[in-house]
Enzyme design. Structure first.
Site, short mmCIF file in Angstrom:
data_model
loop_
_atom_site.label_atom_id
_atom_site.label_comp_id
_atom_site.label_asym_id
_atom_site.label_seq_id
_atom_site.Cartn_x
_atom_site.Cartn_y
_atom_site.Cartn_z
N HIS A 10 0.83 -1.21 0.00
CA HIS A 10 0.00 0.00 0.00
C HIS A 10 0.86 1.26 0.00
CE1 HIS A 10 -3.20 2.61 2.17
NE2 HIS A 10 -3.57 2.47 0.91
N HIS A 52 -1.48 11.68 -1.67
CA HIS A 52 -2.75 11.22 -1.08
C HIS A 52 -3.63 12.39 -0.67
CE1 HIS A 52 -5.49 9.65 2.00
NE2 HIS A 52 -5.42 8.50 1.36
O1 G3P Z 1 -6.67 1.91 -3.07
C1 G3P Z 1 -6.92 1.43 -1.81
C2 G3P Z 1 -6.72 2.45 -0.72
O2 G3P Z 1 -5.50 3.11 -0.91
C3 G3P Z 1 -7.84 3.44 -0.65
O3 G3P Z 1 -7.74 4.36 0.40
O4 G3P Z 1 -7.21 6.51 1.42
O5 G3P Z 1 -5.51 4.70 1.45
O6 G3P Z 1 -6.04 5.88 -0.66
P1 G3P Z 1 -6.57 5.40 0.65
MG MG Z 2 -4.84 4.73 -2.12
#
Ligand code: G3P
Ligand code: MG
Length: 254
Positions: A10, A52
């Site tokens: 992630h 983000h």
């Molecule tokens: O793409 C999955 C996840 O990253 C979605 O939430 O806020 O971490 O971008 P976020």
């Molecule tokens: Mg994400």
């Protein structure tokens, strides 16, 4: 059906590196990951960059908006120091440079289109157009519905952004991101012609997993950070997930 890797790092390197930087991509790779998720937003001069939050303050010090800042200025900003001194000076990377790194290292990408508010259509369109250029060669030989991972997978919480990406680059597969499977999800997924549903594992039930699979979609969850929970949702039939704990859940997990 899901034809992509099962365990995805992630934001590049999860909690081990500053999110959405090239250092994070290197960190994920060092942990053996050849699958990554990251967030893409537009700068003021419409250059896709990895980011983000639409506002500075958390990963980049100071105040202001990403959408009001040029890519050149963003490249001079420190997106690493917040995580620790060893990452100080790590810049906000351009999407194009991250794609080059991933291609060079055979890393599959889940490109989350993360528009700043009011920039939904523009972001989907620009990211779609650039991705189309960057993956022209791969798209020529790609056959949808096979385990060819040479193309990235777009995803977005924004229906408008994903629709604009579809119009700009129909050949790049899409996944629809939803915090929960609320009524109307199927109509939207069909309109977007997605291959997968991406959702928050915290709001998911085994019945919903079965429903998504019955409709033939791949099912990807965010963000699963314990091996116990990972085993549980994989047992329900979830195909894949991203994790922040790339130290606890390796690429071969499960
Ligand atoms: O793409 C999955 C996840 O990253 C979605 O939430 O806020 O971490 O971008 P976020
Ligand atoms: Mg994400």
């Amino acid at each position: 059906m899901w034809f992509y890797p099962k365990i995805v790092a992630h934001r590049g390197g999860g909690t081990l590196a500053p999110e959405n930087t090239l250092a994070a991509m290197r960190c994920g790779l060092q942990h053996g990951f050849h699958a990554v998720e990251f967030d893409v937003m537009l700068s003021a001069d419409r250059i896709p960059v990895l980011m983000h939050d639409p506002q500075f303050g958390r990963t980049v010090r100071g105040a202001g908006n990403v959408a009001d800042t040029t890519a050149a200025s963003l490249a001079a900003m420190d997106a690493g120091a917040w995580h620790g001194p060893s990452f100080a000076g790590e810049p906000v990377p351009r999407y194009e440079d991250v794609v080059a790194f991933c291609k060079e290292n055979r890393i599959w990408m889940n490109v989350e289109i993360k528009p700043a508010p009011l920039h939904e259509v523009e972001t989907g369109q620009v990211v779609g157009e650039l991705t189309r250029q960057l993956f022209q060669k791969e798209a020529q030989s790609h056959i949808r519905g096979t385990n060819d991972v040479s193309l990235p997978l777009f995803s977005s919480f924004s229906f408008e952004a994903l629709m604009a990406a579809k119009e700009a680059a129909p050949e790049i597969p899409r996944g629809f991101l939803l915090d929960k499977l609320a009524p109307g999800w199927l109509d939207k997924a069909q309109a977007l012609d997605v291959v997968a549903i991406h959702t928050n594992h915290k709001n998911l039930s085994p019945d919903q997993v079965a429903m998504v699979k019955e409709h033939g979609y791949g099912l990807f969850c965010y963000t699963v950070n314990t091996p116990e929970r990972a085993r549980e949702i994989l047992g329900w039939g979830v195909d894949a997930f991203c994790t922040d704990r790339i130290d606890l859940i390796g690429p071969e997990f499960g």
